[in-house]
Enzyme design. Structure first.
Site, PDB file in Angstrom:
ATOM      1  N   SER A  87      58.715 -76.737 -21.936  1.00  0.00           N
ATOM      2  CA  SER A  87      59.256 -75.433 -21.567  1.00  0.00           C
ATOM      3  C   SER A  87      60.576 -75.609 -20.832  1.00  0.00           C
ATOM      4  CB  SER A  87      58.242 -74.715 -20.677  1.00  0.00           C
ATOM      5  OG  SER A  87      58.733 -73.455 -20.316  1.00  0.00           O
ATOM      6  N   GLN A 123      55.351 -80.058 -17.370  1.00  0.00           N
ATOM      7  CA  GLN A 123      55.840 -80.511 -16.065  1.00  0.00           C
ATOM      8  C   GLN A 123      56.510 -81.881 -16.123  1.00  0.00           C
ATOM      9  OE1 GLN A 123      55.937 -78.833 -13.187  1.00  0.00           O
ATOM     10  NE2 GLN A 123      54.825 -77.029 -13.898  1.00  0.00           N
ATOM     11  N   ASN A 183      50.471 -79.351 -13.064  1.00  0.00           N
ATOM     12  CA  ASN A 183      51.444 -78.443 -12.461  1.00  0.00           C
ATOM     13  C   ASN A 183      51.171 -78.157 -10.995  1.00  0.00           C
ATOM     14  OD1 ASN A 183      49.317 -77.203 -14.177  1.00  0.00           O
ATOM     15  ND2 ASN A 183      49.936 -75.330 -13.136  1.00  0.00           N
ATOM     16  N   HIS A 194      62.430 -73.797 -18.864  1.00  0.00           N
ATOM     17  CA  HIS A 194      62.701 -73.358 -17.482  1.00  0.00           C
ATOM     18  C   HIS A 194      62.144 -74.306 -16.421  1.00  0.00           C
ATOM     19  CE1 HIS A 194      58.808 -71.390 -16.164  1.00  0.00           C
ATOM     20  NE2 HIS A 194      58.584 -71.446 -17.467  1.00  0.00           N
ATOM     21  N   GLY A 232      56.220 -72.856 -22.971  1.00  0.00           N
ATOM     22  CA  GLY A 232      55.112 -73.802 -22.927  1.00  0.00           C
ATOM     23  C   GLY A 232      53.798 -73.200 -23.387  1.00  0.00           C
ATOM     24  N   SER A 233      53.535 -71.960 -22.996  1.00  0.00           N
ATOM     25  CA  SER A 233      52.255 -71.338 -23.350  1.00  0.00           C
ATOM     26  C   SER A 233      52.109 -71.245 -24.862  1.00  0.00           C
ATOM     27  CB  SER A 233      52.160 -69.938 -22.747  1.00  0.00           C
ATOM     28  OG  SER A 233      52.274 -70.007 -21.346  1.00  0.00           O
ATOM     29  N   CYS A 243      43.863 -65.729  -2.711  1.00  0.00           N
ATOM     30  CA  CYS A 243      44.641 -64.533  -2.405  1.00  0.00           C
ATOM     31  C   CYS A 243      46.002 -64.540  -3.072  1.00  0.00           C
ATOM     32  CB  CYS A 243      44.788 -64.372  -0.898  1.00  0.00           C
ATOM     33  SG  CYS A 243      43.342 -63.561  -0.217  1.00  0.00           S
ATOM     34  N   THR A 291      63.648 -64.170 -35.365  1.00  0.00           N
ATOM     35  CA  THR A 291      65.025 -64.643 -35.239  1.00  0.00           C
ATOM     36  C   THR A 291      65.136 -65.536 -34.011  1.00  0.00           C
ATOM     37  OG1 THR A 291      65.817 -62.661 -36.322  1.00  0.00           O
ATOM     38  CG2 THR A 291      67.426 -63.901 -35.025  1.00  0.00           C
TER      39      THR A 291
HETATM   40  C1  LIG Z   1      51.526 -77.445 -17.234  1.00  0.00           C
HETATM   41  C2  LIG Z   1      52.038 -76.143 -17.748  1.00  0.00           C
HETATM   42  N1  LIG Z   1      51.727 -75.732 -18.973  1.00  0.00           N
HETATM   43  C3  LIG Z   1      52.183 -74.577 -19.488  1.00  0.00           C
HETATM   44  C4  LIG Z   1      52.981 -73.740 -18.760  1.00  0.00           C
HETATM   45  C5  LIG Z   1      53.470 -72.458 -19.369  1.00  0.00           C
HETATM   46  O1  LIG Z   1      54.812 -72.523 -19.679  1.00  0.00           O
HETATM   47  P1  LIG Z   1      55.640 -71.181 -19.962  1.00  0.00           P
HETATM   48  O2  LIG Z   1      55.790 -70.498 -18.671  1.00  0.00           O
HETATM   49  O3  LIG Z   1      56.940 -71.649 -20.515  1.00  0.00           O
HETATM   50  O4  LIG Z   1      54.861 -70.399 -20.972  1.00  0.00           O
HETATM   51  C6  LIG Z   1      53.329 -74.115 -17.452  1.00  0.00           C
HETATM   52  C7  LIG Z   1      54.177 -73.238 -16.607  1.00  0.00           C
HETATM   53  O5  LIG Z   1      53.715 -72.577 -15.713  1.00  0.00           O
HETATM   54  C8  LIG Z   1      52.844 -75.337 -16.941  1.00  0.00           C
HETATM   55  O6  LIG Z   1      53.147 -75.731 -15.706  1.00  0.00           O
HETATM   56 ZN   LIG Z   2      42.658 -61.693   1.141  1.00  0.00          ZN
END
Ligand SMILES: Cc1ncc(COP(=O)(O)O)c(C=O)c1O
Ligand SMILES: [Zn+2]
Lengths: 125, 394
Positions: free
Chosen positions: B198, B178, B150, B200, B69-70, B323, B236
């Site tokens: 993403s 999400q 998220n 996962h 996703g990132s 924290c 690849t």
């Molecule tokens: C809303 C949202 N965007 C982007 C990401 C990033 O995805 P990835 O962990 O596959 O890079 C996440 C995951 O934490 C997410 O919840």
């Molecule tokens: Zn603390």
């Protein structure tokens, strides 16, 4: 990999000296809710000895564990010795804290300092 | 263990694991190789592309595989910015509670002279489409608004926002990480130009994702090298991961109705249970939210200690407290919906899985109640609140 040492988890799960001393000789509160950790220490002092100590903490696992350990380290000790307590000593006694959690041990030191200062100022009155 | 952190990541589906392991073992050819063993891998890759495209209403060539996703967020935003800059358009509209993959990319662009407007997400975590409309200017090159948040799970009116962008001729990207596999998505019907996903997050493997980019949108290559992905993303291809992603998405999309029907009553049962805790509040709109998401603030306690004690009770959850993030500030999402620092530190996110039982839901409710009460028992903040020295916020 665990976030915290066994010692930290032990003091977090079973904090020692939790609570309030109603007729405390010194009370110190440090931290603020904005940054996420607040500690309050209550001291009972007799003949220059920390006879009893209790704490209340709003904070993370290491904040609670640091407060608990700090009370153990000063309980029954002469005031002069309690005054010397450093955050490193608290962290070491807990078998270490993650770097970004060291501020929790600093707060514990400061809370005791604040409570001792309160005790001194009350004594002068 | 009750795994209630599905917004962080999900367990891979059996079918996805099976496909992945068989491909790793047997179909290790390079899809760029000419011989048939390589072309076999290429076939798997293109079949996955076709499947995924079909599941979101796109065409195969509009799907670019990424590392997750990132990367998809980064590529979508950078691409739109480069296209905009060529026409002298250097203004981007987004929202205050986007994922950091979006916010940090926007931050980088603002240092390059782009102007960023971050829309208010209001107390309920819902963006008003009309506010998107009024934020768009002559020089706006991109609107990027997340599909579902998220942390607090709020779901936006993506179709309306897309329609506004289409009318105004502005590119619209949505971080749907999400939402994909959990909500019904059709990029054409919803006027989406670019979408990030993403694997996962929908029971596929980690480190794999995709970017949908409507045909005709020239993408900027973030990773230079070979000609994979039609020159839009070198390297690849992760064939086993990509095939497993397609399988996981196929299952997830097929089960959306069933999962939604199962999750919503459980979610609302947990929300009702946690609402019984005095001085607590649900974060985010109660109706327009992901079926799996429960997010609360509890006054007078801190989130990390809550999580650790829930962990001891066999519940895996998450928090937006400072924290847990390693910084001094609590979650930017909770601050964006107007929670003050004092309260934001005491947050809990539960993102439940489709296989949760009613007994597990009740166990969660009772455990949270117990732990909150225990922690309040020696919280100086709670003492002051109860004593009337400070004012309750919740
Ligand atoms: C809303 C949202 N965007 C982007 C990401 C990033 O995805 P990835 O962990 O596959 O890079 C996440 C995951 O934490 C997410 O919840
Ligand atoms: Zn603390």
């Amino acid at each position: 990999m665990a976030l915290y040492s066994e010692k930290v988890m032990d003091h977090f799960r079973n904090p020692r000296n939790v609570g309030v001393i109603e007729d405390a000789d010194g009370v110190g509160e440090v931290g603020n809710a904005k940054c996420g950790d607040i500690m309050k220490m209550y001291l009972k002092i007799e003949d220059g000895i920390v006879k009893d100590v209790k704490f209340e903490t709003f904070g993370c696992g290491s904040a609670i564990a640091s407060s608990s350990m700090a009370t153990e380290l000063i309980k029954g000790k002469p005031v002069e010795e309690a005054r010397q307590l450093t955050n490193q000593a608290v962290a070491e006694a807990l078998d270490g804290l993650p770097d970004y959690k060291m501020h929790c041990s600093v707060l514990a030191q400061e809370a005791i300092e604040a409570a001792l200062k309160d005790y001194e100022s009350k004594k002068e009155e | 263990m009750i795994y209630a952190d599905n917004a962080a990541t999900t367990k891979m589906s059996e079918a996805a694991v099976n496909i992945m392991s068989s491909l790793i073992r047997d179909t290790y050819g390079n899809p760029s190789s000419l011989y048939s063993f390589g072309q076999k891998a290429k076939e798997v890759l293109e079949q996955a592309r076709e499947e995924i495209a079909g599941l979101i209403g796109a065409e195969p060539r509009e799907i670019i595989f990424t590392s997750g996703g990132s990367e998809a967020d980064n590529q979508a935003i950078i691409s739109a910015a480069r296209l905009g800059a060529k026409k002298g358009k250097k203004h981007i509209v987004s929202s205050a509670f986007e994922h950091h993959a979006v916010l940090h990319t926007l931050n980088k662009l603002s240092k390059e002279g782009f102007e960023i407007t971050l829309l208010d997400v209001h107390e309920n975590g819902i963006i008003k489409p009309e506010e998107v409309a009024s934020a768009i200017r002559e020089d706006t090159c991109l609107v990027t608004i997340m599909y579902a948040n998220n942390e607090i799970g709020t779901v936006q009116d993506i179709k309306s926002i897309g329609e506004i962008c289409r009318e105004k001729g502005v590119l619209f990207h949505t971080d749907a990480v999400q939402a994909v596999g959990h909500l019904k998505i059709n990029v054409k019907e919803q006027n989406i130009d670019m979408l990030s996903a993403s694997a996962h997050k929908f029971h596929g493997p980690k480190g794999v994702g995709f970017l949908y980019a409507r045909k005709g949108i020239l993408l900027t290559n973030l990773i230079e090298g070979g000609a994979q992905e039609k020159g839009r993303r070198a390297g690849t291809e992760n064939v086993p991961g990509i095939a497993a992603m397609a399988e996981a998405l196929k299952e997830a999309v097929a089960d959306i109705d069933k999962n939604t029907a199962r999750l919503i009553p459980v979610r609302d049962r947990i929300i009702a249970g946690l609402n019984e805790i005095p001085h607590s509040a649900l974060n985010g709109d109660a109706g327009s939210r992901l079926p799996s998401n429960i997010n609360f603030c509890f006054e007078g306690i801190e989130g990390e200690s809550l999580l650790l004690l829930l962990d001891d009770k066999g519940i895996a959850a998450s928090s937006g407290s400072a924290c847990t993030s390693g910084s001094l500030d609590p979650s930017h999402v909770l601050l964006a919906i107007g929670r003050v620092h004092d309260v934001a530190h005491g947050s809990l996110r539960l993102s439940i899985g489709e296989d949760i039982t009613d007994e597990e839901a009740d166990y969660i409710i009772n455990s949270v109640k117990e732990v909150v009460e225990y922690l309040r028992g020696f919280s100086p903040v709670w003492r002051d609140l109860v004593a009337g020295k400070t004012q309750f916020i919740l």
